[in-house]
Design an enzyme around this catalytic site. Structure first.
Site, PDB file in Angstrom:
ATOM      1  N   ASP A   1      -4.552  -4.199   8.357  1.00 30.42           N
ATOM      2  CA  ASP A   1      -4.701  -5.220   7.314  1.00 30.42           C
ATOM      3  C   ASP A   1      -5.778  -6.250   7.600  1.00 30.42           C
TER       4      ASP A   1
ATOM      5  N   CYS B   1       8.938  14.846  -2.150  1.00 32.60           N
ATOM      6  CA  CYS B   1       9.739  14.045  -3.089  1.00 32.60           C
ATOM      7  C   CYS B   1      10.522  14.952  -4.044  1.00 32.60           C
TER       8      CYS B   1
ATOM      9  N   CYS C   1      13.429  14.213  -6.910  1.00 33.33           N
ATOM     10  CA  CYS C   1      14.087  12.918  -6.644  1.00 33.33           C
ATOM     11  C   CYS C   1      13.366  11.786  -7.392  1.00 33.33           C
TER      12      CYS C   1
ATOM     13  N   CYS D   1      14.627   0.561  -8.286  1.00 31.86           N
ATOM     14  CA  CYS D   1      13.773  -0.641  -8.213  1.00 31.86           C
ATOM     15  C   CYS D   1      14.298  -1.655  -9.233  1.00 31.86           C
TER      16      CYS D   1
ATOM     17  N   CYS E   1       6.592  -6.565  -8.806  1.00 32.90           N
ATOM     18  CA  CYS E   1       7.228  -6.211  -7.528  1.00 32.90           C
ATOM     19  C   CYS E   1       7.747  -7.457  -6.795  1.00 32.90           C
TER      20      CYS E   1
ATOM     21  N   CYS F   1      13.053   0.237  -2.411  1.00 26.95           N
ATOM     22  CA  CYS F   1      12.537   1.574  -2.730  1.00 26.95           C
ATOM     23  C   CYS F   1      12.391   2.432  -1.474  1.00 26.95           C
TER      24      CYS F   1
HETATM   25  C1  B12 Z   1      -1.689  -4.968  -1.424  1.00 29.39           C
HETATM   26  C2  B12 Z   1      -0.560  -4.434  -0.586  1.00 29.39           C
HETATM   27  C3  B12 Z   1       0.734  -4.564  -1.078  1.00 29.39           C
HETATM   28  C4  B12 Z   1       1.016  -4.976  -2.529  1.00 29.39           C
HETATM   29  C5  B12 Z   1       0.776  -3.737  -3.452  1.00 29.39           C
HETATM   30  C6  B12 Z   1       1.514  -2.488  -2.946  1.00 29.39           C
HETATM   31  C7  B12 Z   1       1.019  -1.177  -3.469  1.00 29.39           C
HETATM   32  N1  B12 Z   1       1.885  -0.198  -3.455  1.00 29.39           N
HETATM   33  O1  B12 Z   1      -0.133  -1.039  -3.853  1.00 29.39           O
HETATM   34  C8  B12 Z   1       2.492  -5.465  -2.425  1.00 29.39           C
HETATM   35  C9  B12 Z   1       2.500  -6.953  -2.133  1.00 29.39           C
HETATM   36  C10 B12 Z   1       3.352  -5.211  -3.656  1.00 29.39           C
HETATM   37  C11 B12 Z   1       2.941  -4.703  -1.178  1.00 29.39           C
HETATM   38  C12 B12 Z   1       4.277  -4.432  -0.900  1.00 29.39           C
HETATM   39  C13 B12 Z   1       4.679  -3.740   0.219  1.00 29.39           C
HETATM   40  N2  B12 Z   1       3.927  -3.373   1.275  1.00 29.39           N
HETATM   41 CO1  B12 Z   1       1.990  -3.525   1.320  1.00 29.39          CO
HETATM   42  N3  B12 Z   1       0.130  -3.468   1.477  1.00 29.39           N
HETATM   43  C14 B12 Z   1      -0.819  -3.808   0.674  1.00 29.39           C
HETATM   44  C15 B12 Z   1      -2.186  -3.503   1.280  1.00 29.39           C
HETATM   45  C16 B12 Z   1      -2.775  -4.782   1.887  1.00 29.39           C
HETATM   46  C17 B12 Z   1      -3.185  -2.853   0.314  1.00 29.39           C
HETATM   47  C18 B12 Z   1      -2.586  -1.719  -0.519  1.00 29.39           C
HETATM   48  C19 B12 Z   1      -3.437  -1.352  -1.688  1.00 29.39           C
HETATM   49  O2  B12 Z   1      -4.631  -1.305  -1.576  1.00 29.39           O
HETATM   50  N4  B12 Z   1      -2.767  -1.111  -2.805  1.00 29.39           N
HETATM   51  C20 B12 Z   1      -3.429  -0.601  -3.965  1.00 29.39           C
HETATM   52  C21 B12 Z   1      -2.945   0.833  -4.138  1.00 29.39           C
HETATM   53  C22 B12 Z   1      -3.508   1.356  -5.435  1.00 29.39           C
HETATM   54  O3  B12 Z   1      -3.478   1.534  -3.029  1.00 29.39           O
HETATM   55  P1  B12 Z   1      -2.565   2.213  -1.917  1.00 29.39           P
HETATM   56  O4  B12 Z   1      -1.323   1.452  -1.687  1.00 29.39           O
HETATM   57  O5  B12 Z   1      -3.414   2.507  -0.750  1.00 29.39           O
HETATM   58  O6  B12 Z   1      -2.143   3.512  -2.692  1.00 29.39           O
HETATM   59  C23 B12 Z   1      -2.973   4.607  -2.732  1.00 29.39           C
HETATM   60  C24 B12 Z   1      -2.188   5.851  -2.482  1.00 29.39           C
HETATM   61  O7  B12 Z   1      -0.869   5.676  -2.929  1.00 29.39           O
HETATM   62  C25 B12 Z   1      -2.982   6.798  -3.288  1.00 29.39           C
HETATM   63  N5  B12 Z   1      -2.251   7.858  -3.932  1.00 29.39           N
HETATM   64  C26 B12 Z   1      -1.276   7.844  -4.821  1.00 29.39           C
HETATM   65  N6  B12 Z   1      -0.946   9.079  -5.141  1.00 29.39           N
HETATM   66  C27 B12 Z   1      -1.742   9.889  -4.461  1.00 29.39           C
HETATM   67  C28 B12 Z   1      -1.811  11.250  -4.410  1.00 29.39           C
HETATM   68  C29 B12 Z   1      -2.758  11.808  -3.579  1.00 29.39           C
HETATM   69  C30 B12 Z   1      -2.853  13.272  -3.548  1.00 29.39           C
HETATM   70  C31 B12 Z   1      -3.629  10.999  -2.804  1.00 29.39           C
HETATM   71  C32 B12 Z   1      -4.660  11.578  -1.931  1.00 29.39           C
HETATM   72  C33 B12 Z   1      -3.522   9.641  -2.870  1.00 29.39           C
HETATM   73  C34 B12 Z   1      -2.582   9.111  -3.699  1.00 29.39           C
HETATM   74  O8  B12 Z   1      -3.595   6.133  -4.327  1.00 29.39           O
HETATM   75  C35 B12 Z   1      -3.457   4.813  -4.163  1.00 29.39           C
HETATM   76  C36 B12 Z   1      -4.777   4.182  -4.434  1.00 29.39           C
HETATM   77  O9  B12 Z   1      -5.724   4.520  -3.507  1.00 29.39           O
HETATM   78  C37 B12 Z   1      -1.787  -2.441   2.386  1.00 29.39           C
HETATM   79  C38 B12 Z   1      -2.646  -2.462   3.656  1.00 29.39           C
HETATM   80  C39 B12 Z   1      -3.951  -1.728   3.422  1.00 29.39           C
HETATM   81  N7  B12 Z   1      -5.037  -2.348   3.819  1.00 29.39           N
HETATM   82  O10 B12 Z   1      -3.970  -0.645   2.873  1.00 29.39           O
HETATM   83  C40 B12 Z   1      -0.316  -2.842   2.700  1.00 29.39           C
HETATM   84  C41 B12 Z   1       0.656  -1.696   2.988  1.00 29.39           C
HETATM   85  C42 B12 Z   1       0.435  -0.632   1.958  1.00 29.39           C
HETATM   86  N8  B12 Z   1       1.952  -2.316   2.761  1.00 29.39           N
HETATM   87  C43 B12 Z   1       2.882  -1.913   3.543  1.00 29.39           C
HETATM   88  C44 B12 Z   1       4.236  -2.345   3.467  1.00 29.39           C
HETATM   89  C45 B12 Z   1       5.101  -2.085   4.688  1.00 29.39           C
HETATM   90  C46 B12 Z   1       4.728  -2.966   2.309  1.00 29.39           C
HETATM   91  C47 B12 Z   1       6.197  -3.260   1.943  1.00 29.39           C
HETATM   92  C48 B12 Z   1       7.189  -2.230   2.432  1.00 29.39           C
HETATM   93  C49 B12 Z   1       6.565  -4.674   2.475  1.00 29.39           C
HETATM   94  C50 B12 Z   1       7.953  -5.177   2.065  1.00 29.39           C
HETATM   95  N9  B12 Z   1       9.007  -4.702   2.668  1.00 29.39           N
HETATM   96  O11 B12 Z   1       8.067  -6.028   1.202  1.00 29.39           O
HETATM   97  C51 B12 Z   1       6.121  -3.302   0.392  1.00 29.39           C
HETATM   98  C52 B12 Z   1       6.300  -1.898  -0.206  1.00 29.39           C
HETATM   99  C53 B12 Z   1       6.114  -1.866  -1.686  1.00 29.39           C
HETATM  100  C54 B12 Z   1       5.632  -0.498  -2.144  1.00 29.39           C
HETATM  101  N10 B12 Z   1       6.531   0.326  -2.637  1.00 29.39           N
HETATM  102  O12 B12 Z   1       4.433  -0.205  -2.018  1.00 29.39           O
HETATM  103  C55 B12 Z   1       2.376  -0.870   4.519  1.00 29.39           C
HETATM  104  C56 B12 Z   1       2.832   0.525   4.066  1.00 29.39           C
HETATM  105  C57 B12 Z   1       3.234   1.477   5.178  1.00 29.39           C
HETATM  106  C58 B12 Z   1       3.685   2.788   4.617  1.00 29.39           C
HETATM  107  N11 B12 Z   1       4.552   3.471   5.356  1.00 29.39           N
HETATM  108  O13 B12 Z   1       3.289   3.228   3.547  1.00 29.39           O
HETATM  109  C59 B12 Z   1       0.803  -1.132   4.459  1.00 29.39           C
HETATM  110  C60 B12 Z   1      -0.062   0.088   4.683  1.00 29.39           C
HETATM  111  C61 B12 Z   1       0.492  -2.233   5.506  1.00 29.39           C
HETATM  112  C62 B12 Z   1       0.395  -1.700   6.921  1.00 29.39           C
HETATM  113  N12 B12 Z   1      -0.694  -1.939   7.611  1.00 29.39           N
HETATM  114  O14 B12 Z   1       1.286  -1.053   7.422  1.00 29.39           O
HETATM  115  N13 B12 Z   1       1.886  -4.327  -0.399  1.00 29.39           N
HETATM  116  S1  SF4 Z   2      13.236   7.934  -3.119  1.00 26.41           S
HETATM  117 FE1  SF4 Z   2      11.213   7.995  -4.058  1.00 26.41          FE
HETATM  118  S2  SF4 Z   2       9.811   8.246  -2.355  1.00 26.41           S
HETATM  119 FE2  SF4 Z   2      11.849   8.806  -1.588  1.00 26.41          FE
HETATM  120  S3  SF4 Z   2      11.984  11.052  -1.892  1.00 26.41           S
HETATM  121 FE3  SF4 Z   2      12.872  10.058  -3.702  1.00 26.41          FE
HETATM  122  S4  SF4 Z   2      11.128   9.951  -5.128  1.00 26.41           S
HETATM  123 FE4  SF4 Z   2      10.257  10.308  -3.106  1.00 26.41          FE
HETATM  124  S1  SF4 Z   3       9.384  -3.233  -3.059  1.00 27.17           S
HETATM  125 FE1  SF4 Z   3       9.876  -1.354  -4.187  1.00 27.17          FE
HETATM  126  S2  SF4 Z   3      11.959  -1.644  -4.990  1.00 27.17           S
HETATM  127 FE2  SF4 Z   3      11.231  -3.639  -4.344  1.00 27.17          FE
HETATM  128  S3  SF4 Z   3      10.434  -4.501  -6.248  1.00 27.17           S
HETATM  129 FE3  SF4 Z   3       8.688  -3.577  -5.163  1.00 27.17          FE
HETATM  130  S4  SF4 Z   3       8.540  -1.510  -5.983  1.00 27.17           S
HETATM  131 FE4  SF4 Z   3      10.561  -2.307  -6.573  1.00 27.17          FE
END
Ligand code: B12
Ligand code: SF4
Ligand code: SF4
Length: 346
Positions: free
Chosen positions: A129, A186, A189, A196, A212, A242
């Site tokens: 991050d 997944c 499921c 959520c 969220c 989630c």
């Molecule tokens: C902004 C951010 C958030 C935001 C937005 C979350 C989101 N889902 O986008 C908020 C504040 C909501 C958040 C919440 C959480 N976060 Co956060 N967050 C980030 C951060 C800084 C950037 C993520 C981002 O760019 N989001 C924008 C989306 C569009 O991008 P993305 O998450 O990378 O998703 C990509 C993939 O899913 C991909 N994708 C989707 N489908 C498919 C299919 C294929 C085939 C492929 C190739 C790709 C693909 O496309 C998306 C876009 O590129 C990252 C750290 C980082 N630098 O990456 C941590 C990170 C994602 N967060 C993390 C965590 C732990 C959390 C929480 C669990 C914290 C909590 N307990 O409250 C929650 C989980 C919520 C959730 N279900 O995602 C971890 C996730 C670890 C993991 N095992 O996945 C990260 C990686 C931080 C870390 N260094 O560990 N987070």
């Molecule tokens: S709870 Fe969500 S992420 Fe986990 S297996 Fe079911 S659909 Fe996939």
């Molecule tokens: S962390 Fe997951 S379950 Fe909680 S509000 Fe965000 S998307 Fe929904």
């Protein structure tokens, strides 16, 4: 041969559960990322719109960079006793203890130090991050898991309750490797989507941050729309729903002693005491109590806002007098008014 064999023991000793590496490419889901930003799913997290040229091509960090190593580290709250002042306020597991931006960074740096000893002329840079790197995307590319419907990276054995770190390097690590992702387990499921509380999970593995709970209780400086806030249950900081409902995390949760212990400790009395502590402490006191934890990120205003949302949702009428003084508070009067309106006999 595994080019990281010489550091593998160290990686596991430091507590990482799994790792992978590959050549730097444009992130696989770059277009999805841009769409996500264009849909304004990032809310106020403007930093996600910056440094796009680096996110898209990590060679812009350092032109000699060729490869990326991704590493997963289970949340410390799951396997190590960590000191944390709150036992009752529902806090996301990753946040129970020292901020991972410190301890995970240190562990990544320990690997970088060893790698630099082994390859003194090469470039290494670790990030969790701290740099504009799409961590999930590269970790998916590096086979650390599949991307679940909740958008978290999930591993068949480790579940998703882990954090990610990455090391960008000039060492050529398997440039000719075939891209071979872990299959998506997944299946049919939909538990994360169904459970959520705020319907923040879209159909295509995307999260709308502006719905969220994690976003509203950690990242946002503003008040959530009140109608949405009524759905936050008793969550104080972050949200794990989630992930904790996900079948792939059940074994991980069962084998976690610290987590089981924490779950048992929650009582109404304890909860009220901790909420009082948040509301009655000055900003300085609060930041002292929480020093070094991720909760500091929300600031005293954010934490007091979160406390009032918990009080409103759990209808904790006994805390009415602790909320009332905030009717005079410039920045918190709006949430205090709403909170009192949700309590009986305010
Ligand atoms: C902004 C951010 C958030 C935001 C937005 C979350 C989101 N889902 O986008 C908020 C504040 C909501 C958040 C919440 C959480 N976060 Co956060 N967050 C980030 C951060 C800084 C950037 C993520 C981002 O760019 N989001 C924008 C989306 C569009 O991008 P993305 O998450 O990378 O998703 C990509 C993939 O899913 C991909 N994708 C989707 N489908 C498919 C299919 C294929 C085939 C492929 C190739 C790709 C693909 O496309 C998306 C876009 O590129 C990252 C750290 C980082 N630098 O990456 C941590 C990170 C994602 N967060 C993390 C965590 C732990 C959390 C929480 C669990 C914290 C909590 N307990 O409250 C929650 C989980 C919520 C959730 N279900 O995602 C971890 C996730 C670890 C993991 N095992 O996945 C990260 C990686 C931080 C870390 N260094 O560990 N987070
Ligand atoms: S709870 Fe969500 S992420 Fe986990 S297996 Fe079911 S659909 Fe996939
Ligand atoms: S962390 Fe997951 S379950 Fe909680 S509000 Fe965000 S998307 Fe929904």
């Amino acid at each position: 041969m595994n080019p990281l064999a010489e550091v593998e023991d160290l990686i596991y000793q430091l507590g990482f559960s799994h790792y992978g590496y590959s050549a730097i490419t444009e992130p696989l889901s770059w277009d999805r990322y841009i769409q996500w930003i264009e849909s304004n799913y990032h809310g106020e997290m403007d930093y996600l719109k910056r440094h796009l040229e680096i996110k898209r091509d990590l060679k812009n960090i350092q032109s000699s960079a060729t490869s990326i190593i991704s590493l997963a580290h289970p949340y410390r709250a799951l396997h190590e006793e960590t000191e944390f002042p709150f036992q009752h306020l529902k806090t996301a597991m990753y946040a129970q203890g020292t901020d991972y931006h410190f301890w995970l960074r240190e562990r990544l740096e320990a690997i970088v130090t060893r790698l630099k000893e082994l390859h003194p002329n090469e470039f290494f840079m670790s990030s969790t991050d701290s740099f504009p790197i799409m961590e999930r995307d590269f970790s998916y590319q590096n086979r650390l898991g599949w991307i679940g419907k909740n958008s978290c990276l999930i591993h068949p054995k480790e579940g998703s309750l882990f954090l990610l770190g990455n090391i960008v390097t000039s060492v050529n690590l398997g440039q000719n490797q075939q891209f071979d992702p872990l299959p998506d387990f997944c299946g049919t499921c939909t538990r994360c989507i169904d459970e959520c509380p705020t319907s923040a999970i879209g159909q295509n593995k995307t999260i709308n941050s502006t719905k969220c709970i994690s976003y509203w209780t950690i990242e946002s400086k503003n008040n959530p729309p009140f109608e949405l806030a009524t759905k936050f249950k008793g969550l104080f900081f972050g949200c794990d729903i989630c992930q904790t409902v996900c079948p792939w995390n059940q074994k991980v949760l069962k084998r976690s002693e610290p987590y089981q212990k924490h779950q048992k400790q929650i009582t109404d009395d304890g909860l009220e005491t901790e909420l009082r502590l948040v509301l009655r402490s000055s900003g300085k006191q609060l930041l002292k109590i929480l020093h070094g934890t991720p909760l500091v990120r929300a600031g005293q205003r954010g934490l007091k806002r979160n406390a009032m949302i918990v009080i409103a949702n759990l209808k904790l009428n006994s805390l009415t007098e602790d909320v009332r003084p905030y009717l005079e508070h410039e920045e918190l009067k709006e949430i205090a008014t709403w909170c009192l309106s949700e309590l009986s006999n305010p």
